[in-house]
Design a protein around this motif. Structure first.
Motif, mmCIF file in Angstrom:
data_model
loop_
_atom_site.group_PDB
_atom_site.id
_atom_site.type_symbol
_atom_site.label_atom_id
_atom_site.label_comp_id
_atom_site.label_asym_id
_atom_site.label_seq_id
_atom_site.Cartn_x
_atom_site.Cartn_y
_atom_site.Cartn_z
ATOM 1 N N GLN A 24 3.289 3.316 13.162
ATOM 2 C CA GLN A 24 4.101 3.221 11.956
ATOM 3 C C GLN A 24 4.262 1.747 11.602
ATOM 4 O O GLN A 24 4.500 0.924 12.500
ATOM 5 C CB GLN A 24 5.491 3.827 12.224
ATOM 6 N N PHE A 25 4.155 1.418 10.334
ATOM 7 C CA PHE A 25 4.349 0.027 9.932
ATOM 8 C C PHE A 25 5.579 -0.119 9.055
ATOM 9 O O PHE A 25 5.852 0.737 8.211
ATOM 10 C CB PHE A 25 3.109 -0.498 9.216
ATOM 11 N N VAL A 26 6.269 -1.203 9.308
ATOM 12 C CA VAL A 26 7.501 -1.428 8.550
ATOM 13 C C VAL A 26 7.467 -2.757 7.786
ATOM 14 O O VAL A 26 8.326 -3.011 6.952
ATOM 15 C CB VAL A 26 8.738 -1.401 9.476
ATOM 16 N N ARG A 27 6.482 -3.590 8.067
ATOM 17 C CA ARG A 27 6.445 -4.911 7.436
ATOM 18 C C ARG A 27 5.026 -5.458 7.509
ATOM 19 O O ARG A 27 4.272 -5.096 8.429
ATOM 20 C CB ARG A 27 7.388 -5.867 8.197
ATOM 21 N N GLY A 28 4.659 -6.287 6.540
ATOM 22 C CA GLY A 28 3.354 -6.920 6.575
ATOM 23 C C GLY A 28 3.440 -8.354 6.095
ATOM 24 O O GLY A 28 4.324 -8.705 5.296
ATOM 25 N N LEU A 33 0.248 -6.779 10.306
ATOM 26 C CA LEU A 33 1.165 -5.664 10.061
ATOM 27 C C LEU A 33 2.057 -5.527 11.285
ATOM 28 O O LEU A 33 1.601 -5.748 12.417
ATOM 29 C CB LEU A 33 0.376 -4.370 9.829
ATOM 30 N N PHE A 34 3.321 -5.134 11.070
ATOM 31 C CA PHE A 34 4.282 -5.089 12.166
ATOM 32 C C PHE A 34 4.859 -3.683 12.322
ATOM 33 O O PHE A 34 5.238 -3.056 11.329
ATOM 34 C CB PHE A 34 5.417 -6.088 11.901
ATOM 35 N N ASP A 35 4.908 -3.187 13.573
ATOM 36 C CA ASP A 35 5.511 -1.871 13.833
ATOM 37 C C ASP A 35 7.022 -2.057 14.019
ATOM 38 O O ASP A 35 7.521 -3.193 14.011
ATOM 39 C CB ASP A 35 4.787 -1.173 14.994
ATOM 40 N N PRO A 36 7.762 -0.945 14.188
ATOM 41 C CA PRO A 36 9.230 -1.072 14.262
ATOM 42 C C PRO A 36 9.700 -1.936 15.431
ATOM 43 O O PRO A 36 10.814 -2.468 15.396
ATOM 44 C CB PRO A 36 9.706 0.377 14.431
ATOM 45 N N TYR A 41 -0.030 -6.415 14.461
ATOM 46 C CA TYR A 41 -1.393 -5.886 14.497
ATOM 47 C C TYR A 41 -2.254 -6.707 13.543
ATOM 48 O O TYR A 41 -1.832 -7.015 12.427
ATOM 49 C CB TYR A 41 -1.412 -4.418 14.037
ATOM 50 N N ILE A 42 -3.475 -7.022 13.959
ATOM 51 C CA ILE A 42 -4.424 -7.686 13.052
ATOM 52 C C ILE A 42 -5.044 -6.594 12.185
ATOM 53 O O ILE A 42 -5.634 -5.637 12.700
ATOM 54 C CB ILE A 42 -5.535 -8.415 13.832
ATOM 55 N N VAL A 53 -5.297 -9.591 -1.244
ATOM 56 C CA VAL A 53 -4.476 -10.817 -1.300
ATOM 57 C C VAL A 53 -3.694 -11.051 -0.007
ATOM 58 O O VAL A 53 -3.088 -12.115 0.150
ATOM 59 C CB VAL A 53 -3.444 -10.779 -2.457
ATOM 60 N N GLY A 54 -3.679 -10.062 0.883
ATOM 61 C CA GLY A 54 -2.834 -10.149 2.080
ATOM 62 C C GLY A 54 -1.528 -9.410 1.824
ATOM 63 O O GLY A 54 -1.101 -9.232 0.680
ATOM 64 N N HIS A 55 -0.903 -8.967 2.937
ATOM 65 C CA HIS A 55 0.321 -8.173 2.801
ATOM 66 C C HIS A 55 1.453 -9.015 2.242
ATOM 67 O O HIS A 55 1.673 -10.159 2.667
ATOM 68 C CB HIS A 55 0.712 -7.593 4.162
ATOM 69 N N SER A 56 2.164 -8.418 1.309
ATOM 70 C CA SER A 56 3.345 -9.025 0.694
ATOM 71 C C SER A 56 3.086 -10.479 0.310
ATOM 72 O O SER A 56 3.872 -11.381 0.659
ATOM 73 C CB SER A 56 4.558 -8.909 1.621
#
Ligand SMILES: Cc1ncc(COP(=O)(O)O)c(C=O)c1O
Length: 393
Positions: A24-28, A33-36, A41-42, A53-56
């Motif tokens: 599950q991802f909560v942030r990028g 990407l980052f899990d809770p 994660y790459i 463009v890349g996350h956020s």
């Protein structure tokens, strides 16, 4: 990586048409990407080439926040400036013709198909390639040259003829006065990153010119700097009559578009085609921010340089017997494994904090956000080098 209760809820609430990875991802941020739990994660998937463009990306986030606070959508019954500005950008960075907006890739393909049918005034045939992917709605699904995705949904549209991407004689035979259009991807993404041979693309251009058919390049996956140039066709020295785009155009916000060259860009007249949401100010503000990032020559040089370096690394795996073939253009790469263990490799890489995607039993596809750094790409190569032998052991 994931709370089992979330998987249970998903199974009870969502139709089972996707096979999700257990994370599950909560942030990028950028290529991460980052899990809770805050584990990074790459990302070598980029939402299937949606987050180029890349996350956020801060410019996209700011544009969305600012626009959402002022005006989200009004339909196509009225004028909004963002839509016109994004259409101007597409026109000025591609074939110089006008633009139609929609909300996704498959809708862009449907729009292109309708434009070509209208232009063809009753020509009954459309040519596409074996192993292509153009989307899931009926027209796009019919163009998609993969029976496995089509068979449960027959009958499809009549008149679509498929030719192998290497089969120049077959293309000669297929294109004629009955042909309304030829649809091609510059690189077939969903089938595992297979470039369509440039001589096949050039022959399609020639045959379309000879027979008055329209050449459509589906740049939904290759578009917007994925392979290096703003659109992949720009490296070829030929141009299509119609081009589709979507995925990365909105920096993650749903949007799609087609553009047609001057002379055929007024084929649609009022009432011919439309969409309630399409080209709304929120999606177009995100699109203007995303395209400004993706058109930056420094970013495009980074894609070419890091893509070539990464492909070299993948070829090193082939040279060492860990893989059988590596293919790529820019930061769009595919790797074939000696055995049908791609799904296992995806799981093993996930356990190491790296997201990759299997396009077939033996094939892994890499589509990282284009802002990914060399350190992350090297970490991916090192992980592959360690993981693949463990799979086959
Ligand atoms: C070349 C190509 N065309 C069309 C599509 C369909 O796009 P969407 O999933 O946005 O409908 C895709 C999606 O992967 C694609 O790669």
């Amino acid at each position: 990586m994931i709370d089992e209760r979330l998987i249970e809820r998903e199974q009870k609430a969502l139709m089972p048409n996707y096979r999700r990875q257990p994370v599950q991802f909560v942030r990028g941020e950028g290529a991460g990407l980052f899990d809770p739990d805050g584990r990074r994660y790459i990302d070598c998937v980029a939402g299937i080439s949606m987050i180029n463009v890349g996350h956020s990306h801060p410019a996209v986030v700011a544009a969305i926040q600012e626009q959402a606070a002022r005006l989200i959508n009004v339909s196509n019954l009225f004028y909004t400036e963002q839509m016109i500005a994004l259409a101007e950008w597409i026109r000025d960075n591609s074939m110089g013709g006008r633009v139609f907006f929609c909300n996704s890739g498959t809708e862009a393909v449907e729009a292109a198909l309708k434009l070509c049918r209208k232009h063809g005034q009753g020509r009954p045939e459309v040519v596409a390639l074996v192993d292509s992917f153009h989307g899931r709605t009926y027209g796009a699904l019919t163009l998609t040259g993969q029976p496995g995705k089509q068979d449960a949904f027959r009958p499809l549209l009549p008149g679509v003829v498929h030719v192998d991407r290497q089969d120049m004689e077959g293309l000669h035979a297929a294109v004629g006065p009955r042909t309304a259009a030829v649809f091609m991807e510059i690189v077939q993404g969903e089938s595992g990153v297979h470039p369509t041979p440039p001589e096949m693309l050039r022959l399609a251009r020639e045959l379309c010119d000879r027979h008055g058919a329209l050449l459509v390049f589906d740049e939904i996956q290759t578009g917007l700097a994925r392979t290096g140039p703003t659109f992949a066709y720009r490296d070829l020295g030929i141009a299509p009559d119609v081009m589709t785009m979507a995925k990365s155009l909105g920096g993650g916000v749903p949007i799609g578009a087609i553009t047609a060259r001057p002379g055929i860009d007024a084929t649609f007249q009022p009432g011919d085609h439309g969409s309630t949401f399409a080209g709304g100010p929120l999606a177009c503000a995100a699109g203007l921010a995303a395209t400004a990032v993706l058109a930056d020559p420094a970013l495009q040089a980074h894609v070419r340089e890091e893509g070539a370096r990464f492909l070299d690394g993948l070829r090193g795996l082939v040279a060492d017997g860990l893989a059988t073939e590596a293919r790529g253009r820019g930061l769009m790469c595919g790797l074939d494994l000696p055995q049908a263990r791609a799904a296992d490799l995806v799981s093993a890489m996930l356990a190491r904090g790296i997201l990759v995607n299997a396009t077939g039993p033996r094939t892994i596809r890499f589509l990282p956000p284009l802002v990914i750094g060399r350190e992350d790409l090297d970490a991916v190569l090192a992980a592959l080098r360690e993981t693949i032998p463990a799979l086959t052991a």
